[in-house]
Enzyme design. Structure first.
Site, mmCIF file in Angstrom:
data_model
loop_
_atom_site.group_PDB
_atom_site.id
_atom_site.type_symbol
_atom_site.label_atom_id
_atom_site.label_comp_id
_atom_site.label_asym_id
_atom_site.label_seq_id
_atom_site.Cartn_x
_atom_site.Cartn_y
_atom_site.Cartn_z
ATOM 1 N N ASP A 36 0.610 3.275 4.365
ATOM 2 C CA ASP A 36 -0.404 4.046 3.651
ATOM 3 C C ASP A 36 -1.439 4.618 4.598
ATOM 4 O O ASP A 36 -1.840 5.766 4.472
ATOM 5 C CB ASP A 36 -1.060 3.172 2.554
ATOM 6 C CG ASP A 36 -1.564 1.820 3.054
ATOM 7 O OD1 ASP A 36 -1.430 1.515 4.257
ATOM 8 O OD2 ASP A 36 -2.098 1.048 2.233
ATOM 9 N N LYS A 88 -7.205 7.173 9.928
ATOM 10 C CA LYS A 88 -8.664 7.101 10.013
ATOM 11 C C LYS A 88 -9.110 7.466 11.421
ATOM 12 O O LYS A 88 -8.599 6.916 12.398
ATOM 13 C CB LYS A 88 -9.116 5.670 9.696
ATOM 14 C CG LYS A 88 -10.046 5.584 8.523
ATOM 15 C CD LYS A 88 -10.557 4.187 8.335
ATOM 16 C CE LYS A 88 -10.241 3.700 6.939
ATOM 17 N NZ LYS A 88 -10.875 2.406 6.651
ATOM 18 N N ASP A 113 -5.681 -0.354 -1.748
ATOM 19 C CA ASP A 113 -6.462 -1.264 -2.580
ATOM 20 C C ASP A 113 -7.776 -1.659 -1.944
ATOM 21 O O ASP A 113 -7.965 -1.566 -0.735
ATOM 22 C CB ASP A 113 -5.665 -2.554 -2.812
ATOM 23 C CG ASP A 113 -5.579 -3.398 -1.540
ATOM 24 O OD1 ASP A 113 -5.074 -2.884 -0.520
ATOM 25 O OD2 ASP A 113 -6.047 -4.550 -1.542
ATOM 26 N N ASP A 169 -5.203 2.508 10.610
ATOM 27 C CA ASP A 169 -6.619 2.187 10.835
ATOM 28 C C ASP A 169 -6.760 1.780 12.300
ATOM 29 O O ASP A 169 -7.013 2.622 13.156
ATOM 30 C CB ASP A 169 -7.010 1.090 9.841
ATOM 31 C CG ASP A 169 -8.478 0.714 9.896
ATOM 32 O OD1 ASP A 169 -9.285 1.522 10.373
ATOM 33 O OD2 ASP A 169 -8.830 -0.403 9.458
ATOM 34 N N GLY A 171 0.773 -1.245 0.000
ATOM 35 C CA GLY A 171 0.000 0.000 0.000
ATOM 36 C C GLY A 171 0.798 1.286 0.000
ATOM 37 O O GLY A 171 0.317 2.318 -0.449
ATOM 38 N N ARG A 183 -5.145 0.363 -6.877
ATOM 39 C CA ARG A 183 -3.938 0.975 -6.299
ATOM 40 C C ARG A 183 -3.368 2.086 -7.178
ATOM 41 O O ARG A 183 -2.703 2.984 -6.698
ATOM 42 C CB ARG A 183 -2.838 -0.076 -6.110
ATOM 43 C CG ARG A 183 -3.149 -1.142 -5.088
ATOM 44 C CD ARG A 183 -1.874 -1.927 -4.781
ATOM 45 N NE ARG A 183 -2.148 -3.195 -4.100
ATOM 46 C CZ ARG A 183 -2.325 -3.329 -2.792
ATOM 47 N NH1 ARG A 183 -2.263 -2.269 -2.013
ATOM 48 N NH2 ARG A 183 -2.543 -4.504 -2.256
ATOM 49 N N PHE A 237 -14.019 3.419 3.820
ATOM 50 C CA PHE A 237 -13.031 2.579 3.157
ATOM 51 C C PHE A 237 -12.537 3.308 1.912
ATOM 52 O O PHE A 237 -13.320 3.616 1.011
ATOM 53 C CB PHE A 237 -13.598 1.199 2.800
ATOM 54 C CG PHE A 237 -12.507 0.245 2.461
ATOM 55 C CD1 PHE A 237 -11.797 -0.403 3.461
ATOM 56 C CD2 PHE A 237 -12.145 0.020 1.139
ATOM 57 C CE1 PHE A 237 -10.743 -1.261 3.151
ATOM 58 C CE2 PHE A 237 -11.093 -0.829 0.824
ATOM 59 C CZ PHE A 237 -10.399 -1.469 1.829
ATOM 60 N N VAL A 238 -11.243 3.604 1.870
ATOM 61 C CA VAL A 238 -10.683 4.405 0.778
ATOM 62 C C VAL A 238 -9.741 3.576 -0.091
ATOM 63 O O VAL A 238 -9.155 2.593 0.373
ATOM 64 C CB VAL A 238 -9.940 5.646 1.325
ATOM 65 C CG1 VAL A 238 -10.922 6.634 1.946
ATOM 66 C CG2 VAL A 238 -8.858 5.260 2.320
#
Ligand code: IMP
Ligand code: MG
Length: 179
Positions: free
Chosen positions: A95, A126, A154, A98, A38, A160, A147-148
């Site tokens: 990336d 997040k 991805d 979370d 990511g 991606r 959810f991004v």
């Protein structure tokens, strides 16, 4: 797909982070360690704006399985490409933060492998999802609990290559049951 953060906003922020890193790491033995897959795009853009001697290393970690968009809590770490970080300043890149489980576990691994100092940079953080206490040293953007995808992130290994951060608008398929 809705655009959450545009390509130009990302470029501006990544350049700012790079300059901050440049100031903070003057004269220090910097190794940037990116978490695959990511953070590949973030890595490529960030390091091209850091005008300091640096090494690049890669680690692979995955806590997501198949089409699931929730963490299973099991982190698989593949260190076959891990660089020698003994005595070096490690800047770990991911990336997105979370739950925080991935970055905190990998920061600990870098210390176990003898890094002199470990700092962390995440492109996205997040809000409202964190499960373990952890403060990244550099954060690109704080985002809502959606959810991004894109700019390296991805959904089931797709999207991606999208140059911006987007939110999928179609309903996401249900998570795969765990084996
Ligand atoms: P954590 O361990 O729960 O902090 O999760 C970090 C990893 O989960 C990241 O490296 C991403 O690969 C993945 N992840 C978390 N949220 C998202 C998202 O919104 N889109 C894509 N991947 C995500
Ligand atoms: Mg991922």
């Amino acid at each position: 797909m809705d655009v959450l953060i545009s390509e130009s906003e990302i470029q501006r922020r990544v350049t700012e982070l790079a300059h901050q890193i440049e100031v903070d790491y003057q004269g220090r033995p910097l190794t940037v360690v990116a978490v695959l897959t990511g953070s590949l795009v973030f890595l490529a853009d960030l390091i091209r704006n850091i005008r300091l001697p640096l090494r690049v290393g890669l680690l692979q970690a995955s806590s997501y399985r198949g089409a699931s968009t929730v963490s299973t809590g099991t982190l698989l770490i593949n260190e076959s490409f891990a660089p020698d970080v003994a005595g070096r300043d490690v800047l770990l890149l991911d990336d997105i933060l979370d739950t925080g489980l991935t970055i905190s576990a990998l920061a600990q691994r870098m210390r176990e492998r003898g890094a002199a100092r470990v700092r962390t940079a995440v492109l996205l953080r997040k809000i409202g999802r964190q499960a373990v206490p952890f403060e990244p040293d550099y954060t690109g953007f704080s985002i809502p609990d959606r959810f991004v995808v894109g700019y390296g992130l991805d959904f089931n290994d797709d999207y991606r290559h999208i140059p911006y951060i987007g939110v999928l608008t179609d309903p996401l398929p249900a998570a795969d049951p765990l084996p």
